[in-house]
Design a protein around this motif. Structure first.
Motif, mmCIF file in Angstrom:
data_model
loop_
_atom_site.group_PDB
_atom_site.id
_atom_site.type_symbol
_atom_site.label_atom_id
_atom_site.label_comp_id
_atom_site.label_asym_id
_atom_site.label_seq_id
_atom_site.Cartn_x
_atom_site.Cartn_y
_atom_site.Cartn_z
ATOM 1 N N VAL A 136 -9.370 0.129 8.534
ATOM 2 C CA VAL A 136 -9.408 0.585 7.138
ATOM 3 C C VAL A 136 -8.531 -0.271 6.222
ATOM 4 O O VAL A 136 -9.010 -0.770 5.199
ATOM 5 N N PRO A 137 -7.250 -0.479 6.529
ATOM 6 C CA PRO A 137 -6.453 -1.290 5.599
ATOM 7 C C PRO A 137 -6.916 -2.742 5.519
ATOM 8 O O PRO A 137 -6.763 -3.386 4.483
ATOM 9 N N ILE A 154 -10.035 -3.683 5.615
ATOM 10 C CA ILE A 154 -11.189 -3.639 4.710
ATOM 11 C C ILE A 154 -10.728 -3.479 3.271
ATOM 12 O O ILE A 154 -11.187 -4.177 2.369
ATOM 13 N N VAL A 155 -9.772 -2.561 3.045
ATOM 14 C CA VAL A 155 -9.260 -2.322 1.696
ATOM 15 C C VAL A 155 -8.635 -3.593 1.128
ATOM 16 O O VAL A 155 -8.780 -3.898 -0.057
ATOM 17 N N ALA A 156 -7.948 -4.349 1.980
ATOM 18 C CA ALA A 156 -7.306 -5.589 1.542
ATOM 19 C C ALA A 156 -8.287 -6.753 1.432
ATOM 20 O O ALA A 156 -7.899 -7.857 1.085
ATOM 21 N N LYS A 157 -9.565 -6.471 1.724
ATOM 22 C CA LYS A 157 -10.612 -7.498 1.662
ATOM 23 C C LYS A 157 -10.263 -8.694 2.544
ATOM 24 O O LYS A 157 -10.402 -9.847 2.159
ATOM 25 N N THR A 158 -9.802 -8.374 3.740
ATOM 26 C CA THR A 158 -9.446 -9.400 4.713
ATOM 27 C C THR A 158 -10.680 -10.199 5.084
ATOM 28 O O THR A 158 -11.752 -9.642 5.291
ATOM 29 N N ASN A 178 -9.167 3.378 12.277
ATOM 30 C CA ASN A 178 -7.966 3.600 11.479
ATOM 31 C C ASN A 178 -7.239 2.290 11.200
ATOM 32 O O ASN A 178 -6.669 2.112 10.125
ATOM 33 N N THR A 209 0.869 -1.163 0.000
ATOM 34 C CA THR A 209 0.000 0.000 0.000
ATOM 35 C C THR A 209 0.906 1.212 0.000
ATOM 36 O O THR A 209 2.104 1.108 0.265
#
Length: 137
Positions: A102-103, A105-109, A99, A84
């Motif tokens: 967020v990453p 979610i973005v990484a579709k964990t 905070n 990222t």
């Protein structure tokens, strides 16, 4: 433990400038690791080499005993290695927990993202700040 990701003598040169010089390390499965260095030390260049964003001049990047160097960038990501871009500041009006989520979610964990984020905060000793606004840290 099982080695998941390995850098083997990774070097990256740009003309006469050597940005990364024969870096080797192994990351075991389940480990949480960090990379620290001064500005200009080659951290971003190393991450770019690890993630297929840039190719090393020499050396190898190995994931689960398989070299990533001949894979296209999107295939490196599909294999589970991605980067990222640095966000210089957190989202100040969101809680610390959000905070960290967020990453994920973005990484579709997959799985319970909130529980995973709380686990991360616990590992770094910040779980007691989960509800605090990031701007309060």
């Amino acid at each position: 433990m099982t080695v998941l990701l390995e850098a083997v003598g990774v070097t990256r040169r740009f003309g006469g400038l050597t940005a990364v010089n024969e870096v080797s390390f192994a990351v075991e499965q389940g480990a949480a690791v960090g990379l620290v260095g001064a500005n200009g030390a080659g951290k971003t260049t190393l991450f770019n080499c690890l993630t297929g964003f840039d190719k090393p001049t020499s050396g190898d990047v190995v994931l689960r005993d398989r070299s990533l160097l001949k894979l296209s960038r999107h295939k490196v990501v599909r294999s589970g290695v991605a980067r990222t871009f640095q966000i210089v500041k957190p989202f100040p009006d969101l809680p610390v927990l959000a905070n960290v989520m967020v990453p994920l979610i973005v990484a579709k964990t997959k799985g319970d993202i909130k529980a995973q984020a709380l686990g991360v905060l616990g590992r770094v000793g910040l779980a007691h700040y989960a509800a605090a606004l990031s701007s309060q840290l």
